[in-house]
Design an enzyme around this catalytic site. Structure first.
Site, mmCIF file in Angstrom:
data_model
loop_
_atom_site.group_PDB
_atom_site.id
_atom_site.type_symbol
_atom_site.label_atom_id
_atom_site.label_comp_id
_atom_site.label_asym_id
_atom_site.label_seq_id
_atom_site.Cartn_x
_atom_site.Cartn_y
_atom_site.Cartn_z
ATOM 1 N N GLU A 136 0.955 -1.246 -0.093
ATOM 2 C CA GLU A 136 -0.028 -0.089 0.052
ATOM 3 C C GLU A 136 0.905 1.095 -0.032
ATOM 4 O O GLU A 136 2.066 1.212 0.626
ATOM 5 C CB GLU A 136 -0.917 0.072 1.039
ATOM 6 C CG GLU A 136 -1.676 1.071 1.277
ATOM 7 C CD GLU A 136 -2.762 1.104 2.583
ATOM 8 O OE1 GLU A 136 -3.291 -0.137 2.700
ATOM 9 O OE2 GLU A 136 -3.050 2.010 3.216
ATOM 10 N N GLU A 141 -2.665 11.073 3.614
ATOM 11 C CA GLU A 141 -3.622 10.972 4.593
ATOM 12 C C GLU A 141 -3.763 12.264 5.532
ATOM 13 O O GLU A 141 -2.698 12.766 5.960
ATOM 14 C CB GLU A 141 -3.616 9.640 5.579
ATOM 15 C CG GLU A 141 -3.787 8.262 4.623
ATOM 16 C CD GLU A 141 -3.670 7.206 5.512
ATOM 17 O OE1 GLU A 141 -4.520 6.366 5.641
ATOM 18 O OE2 GLU A 141 -2.451 6.887 5.920
#
Length: 254
Positions: A136, A141
């Site tokens: 990932e 974020e």
């Protein structure tokens, strides 16, 4: 078990490397009236029965109606509707997947306690090997309970979840206006950039599959989550609705 040695180059206040972008090989500018489903997939619901709460105890339900294209931008609107939260999550899985290059998005963030927008990538073999072995890449974020901060993170079999290879970067004006978020991905390393300045580099010395699943194509994900293990657990319902606005997604050759 032998400790895996990593060289982590963290951006300092004295000199931050500027990103060097190669030839533009693909871009999504969101200029149409509707989302191009030849490029994008909708992921719907609450993740059940396979990954309820999308694997993180998230509270939102994803729909096809919590987004719009406006003025050449994608607007993901996250709402509180009754006792439910609704949002949008789209991916390019099976349609636009990339191996190496400079991946970048220009975006304006939603804000408030409990909000969790992201621009990230997953390995194309995830349906075969599962997460986290597929890898990932979290290019951006942001969690509303930690204002003025951006996260850039890599999840691998060796380092995932709370032990992921991650960097928190303080940015005083991150909630104001648009910023660019990118990663320069080569066969040797991953280097993350915010507003074209280097903030974090990941260089594993031993590139086994457990620490470097990044020699395969990955696909993009854009979404806004609510609450969850990372974004929550508390959610301030007074913040809704919130808009995550994405101007473009681009891929450049190295």
């Amino acid at each position: 078990m032998k400790k895996i040695s990593l060289i982590l180059l963290l951006a300092g206040t004295v000199a931050s490397a500027q990103v060097k972008k190669g030839k533009l090989v693909w871009e999504e500018t969101f200029n149409g009236k509707t989302l191009n489903e030849k490029v994008w997939n909708f992921e719907l619901g609450d993740g059940c029965p396979n990954v309820c709460g999308w694997g993180n105890n998230e509270r939102q339900i994803y729909t096809k109606t919590n987004h719009r294209l406006e003025d050449g931008k994608l607007v993901i609107t996250t709402k509180k509707e009754g006792d439910k939260y609704t949002s949008t999550r789209i991916t390019t899985a099976g349609k636009k997947e990339f191996k190496y290059g400079y991946m970048e998005a220009r975006a304006k963030l939603p804000v408030g306690h409990g909000i969790w927008p992201a621009f990230w990538m997953l390995g194309s073999n995830i349906s075969k090997v599962g997460w986290p072995l597929a890898g990932e890449i979290d290019i951006l974020e942001y969690i509303g309970r930690e204002p003025h901060t951006a996260y850039t993170t890599l999840h691998t079999q060796a380092h995932h979840g709370d032990k992921a290879s991650s960097k928190k970067t303080p940015i005083a004006d991150i909630e104001k206006g648009f910023h660019t978020y990118g990663v320069k991905w080569t066969p040797e390393q991953m280097e993350f950039f915010i507003d074209d300045k280097s903030v974090y580099t990941y260089v594993p010395e031993n590139k086994s599959e457990e620490v470097w699943p990044y020699d395969q194509p990955f696909y993009f994900i854009l979404n806004t989550a609510v609450g969850g293990n990372f974004g929550g657990p508390d959610v301030d319902d007074s913040i809704f609705p919130q808009e995550y606005i994405i101007d473009y997604v681009r891929v450049y050759a190295n």
